[in-house]
Design an enzyme around this catalytic site. Structure first.
Site, mmCIF file in Angstrom:
data_model
loop_
_atom_site.group_PDB
_atom_site.id
_atom_site.type_symbol
_atom_site.label_atom_id
_atom_site.label_comp_id
_atom_site.label_asym_id
_atom_site.label_seq_id
_atom_site.Cartn_x
_atom_site.Cartn_y
_atom_site.Cartn_z
ATOM 1 N N HIS A 83 8.391 -51.596 -44.931
ATOM 2 C CA HIS A 83 8.076 -52.846 -45.626
ATOM 3 C C HIS A 83 7.069 -53.646 -44.809
ATOM 4 C CE1 HIS A 83 9.126 -55.905 -48.646
ATOM 5 N NE2 HIS A 83 8.839 -56.772 -47.686
ATOM 6 N N ASP A 162 17.625 -63.544 -54.320
ATOM 7 C CA ASP A 162 16.298 -63.646 -53.688
ATOM 8 C C ASP A 162 15.234 -63.900 -54.742
ATOM 9 O OD1 ASP A 162 14.330 -63.340 -51.468
ATOM 10 O OD2 ASP A 162 13.680 -61.690 -52.734
ATOM 11 N N ARG A 169 11.054 -71.176 -53.697
ATOM 12 C CA ARG A 169 10.358 -71.439 -52.432
ATOM 13 C C ARG A 169 8.845 -71.467 -52.635
ATOM 14 N NH1 ARG A 169 12.037 -66.678 -49.181
ATOM 15 N NH2 ARG A 169 10.535 -67.484 -47.690
ATOM 16 N N SER A 184 15.155 -62.878 -46.890
ATOM 17 C CA SER A 184 14.579 -62.410 -48.153
ATOM 18 C C SER A 184 14.197 -60.922 -48.028
ATOM 19 C CB SER A 184 13.352 -63.268 -48.483
ATOM 20 O OG SER A 184 12.546 -62.673 -49.452
ATOM 21 N N LYS A 188 16.682 -57.337 -49.366
ATOM 22 C CA LYS A 188 16.157 -56.327 -50.293
ATOM 23 C C LYS A 188 16.192 -54.945 -49.657
ATOM 24 C CE LYS A 188 12.689 -59.081 -50.985
ATOM 25 N NZ LYS A 188 11.604 -59.941 -51.345
HETATM 26 N N1 URA Z 1 8.096 -61.219 -48.486
HETATM 27 C C1 URA Z 1 9.351 -61.352 -49.008
HETATM 28 O O1 URA Z 1 9.874 -60.439 -49.632
HETATM 29 N N2 URA Z 1 9.987 -62.522 -48.830
HETATM 30 C C2 URA Z 1 9.449 -63.551 -48.153
HETATM 31 O O2 URA Z 1 10.109 -64.565 -48.016
HETATM 32 C C3 URA Z 1 8.149 -63.413 -47.604
HETATM 33 C C4 URA Z 1 7.482 -62.219 -47.783
#
Ligand code: URA
Length: 431
Positions: A83, A162, A169, A184, A188
């Site tokens: 990621h 999220d 946000r 966040s 995931k």
């Molecule tokens: N990527 C994400 O998935 N969440 C965030 O808060 C920032 C970047």
């Protein structure tokens, strides 16, 4: 029963909330029992007061529990995932997936869409004609079993807290808060089921983290959240003070990903891909270390195995893997250098925004994307250029948008005397 107003008040005054309080607040928000305005106030209190490690863990854990999780154990293998925290021109996953899978390691990834000036892997993949980003849970697992690779969109049921919180946000100036970014991303990744995760924390003008120290702090938090969830996590901190590779824009980035899979990609992208693949192979159940992993990754590219795997993967998701199938724009215009000298800096976020203004990204969630448009940065930091030489090519839908983008991109390049110091693509590694 929690009382959100009291929790906001205590957080505003710097108190530590209990794990139960954090967890109930987030789960109640996900169930629509707490209104957006109270969560927005809570996030702003977190911006000023932060979260302790215990609170951050409670938040992440509650987000994971807000929806379904994916069980990859039927694969009977150690599955890896990767990621990036988001940057400009970051098409690395589209190359790393096939390289790692071609080495015999299952790679299962849920990706996101572009955020602000940063591009998203899903948008890039959707520039491949026919490519399907939605697979059912069973299809996802079967494809990883059969091909070794699947990259899909996050299903609605995965970490719904999220999804809601991120959208909030995004419009309340509370994105760039370490514990909120960490929870966040990690919620995931944990819900996505992989055993080992490589995180690419981008640092610089085109990233959410502007300094190496900020990025290290975020990386440490994410490694710890992974450890607490029983996942192995390695974090690479990589340079985002210039676009990664040359292409910025969806189909253009797929074409560059193909170049890289064929061994003729830009040096920074190639180095990032091989380094990240080496870490993923080291984390896998192959029993190789990083050096051997690097050798295997290089071999997968040199032998054509990685490119072949890309073709099988894209076909499995109903896409056409041929380069010629990618959409193109009718207009391509050069951006001439305004002076002779060395490229000292490239305003990376502004390059991302220029591509977005052309139509490569969204200004509102519901906007459609033009997959063909974008910018190819021919000159990178440290390159010597002569006045009038093309710094970049703008790929646009029409002459008017091309002209606007040429002006924007020209302003992104700072040219001066003296060769600037070279920076490696990987700035640090934490685990
Ligand atoms: N990527 C994400 O998935 N969440 C965030 O808060 C920032 C970047």
């Amino acid at each position: 029963m929690i009382r959100p107003a009291e929790l906001i008040h205590r957080k505003r005054d710097g108190a530590e909330l209990s794990e139960v309080e954090i967890s109930e607040l987030v789960l109640a928000y996900a169930r629509d029992e707490v209104p957006d305005y109270q969560l927005a106030a809570f996030c702003m209190a977190v911006y000023f007061r932060g979260l302790t490690p215990t609170e951050t863990h409670a938040l992440t854990d509650a987000m994971v529990r807000s929806g379904e999780t994916i069980d990859l154990s039927p694969l009977g293998r150690k599955v890896v995932d990767k990621h990036s925290t988001g940057g400009v021109g970051d098409k690395a996953s589209i190359v790393i997936g096939p390289v790692v899978a071609a080495c015999g390691v299952p790679f299962a990834k849920m990706s996101g869409r572009g955020l602000g000036h940063t591009g998203g892997t899903l948008d890039k993949l959707e520039s491949i004609p026919g490519f399907r980003i939605e697979l059912s849970g069973d299809e996802f697992i079967r494809q990883v079993q059969e091909i070794g690779l699947a990259i899909v969109g996050q299903t609605a049921d995965l970490v719904p807290a999220d999804k809601k919180l991120y959208a909030l946000r995004d419009v309340t100036a509370t994105v760039d808060i370490d514990p909120l970014i960490a929870s966040s991303i990690m919620s995931k990744k944990i819900a996505g089921g992989a055993d080992a995760i490589l995180l690419d924390v981008k640092v610089g003008d085109g990233a959410f983290m502007r300094t190496l120290n900020e990025a290290r702090e975020l990386a440490r938090t994410m490694v710890e959240l992974g450890r607490l969830a029983g996942r192995e996590v390695v974090c690479e901190l990589t340079d985002m003070d210039q676009p990664l590779g040359r292409a910025v824009g969806n189909a253009l980035e797929i074409a560059e990903a193909l170049d890289t899979l064929e061994g003729s990609g830009p040096p920074d992208l190639t180095e990032l891909v091989l380094g990240a693949s080496a870490h993923l192979l080291d984390l896998s159940d192959l029993g190789v270390d990083v050096d051997e992993g690097r050798r295997l990754a290089e071999e997968a590219v040199a032998s054509g195995a990685a490119r072949e795997l890309y073709d099988r993967w894209v076909r499995a998701q109903d896409g056409d893997p041929a380069r010629d199938a990618l959409p193109r724009t009718p207009v391509v215009r050069p951006v001439p250098a305004h002076a002779s000298g060395f490229v000292q800096a490239i305003a990376t976020m502004d390059v991302g925004l220029a591509a977005l203004h052309l139509g490569a990204g969204r200004t509102r969630k519901e906007d459609a994307i033009d997959h063909a448009v974008g910018v190819v940065c021919l000159a990178k930091r440290g390159d010597r250029v002569e006045a009038g030489q093309p710094l970049a090519d703008v790929h646009a839908r029409d002459e008017e948008s091309a002209a606007g983008c040429v002006t924007e991109i020209e302003a992104c390049y700072r040219i001066g005397d003296g060769e600037p110091e070279r920076k490696p693509i990987v700035l640090d590694v934490l685990s």
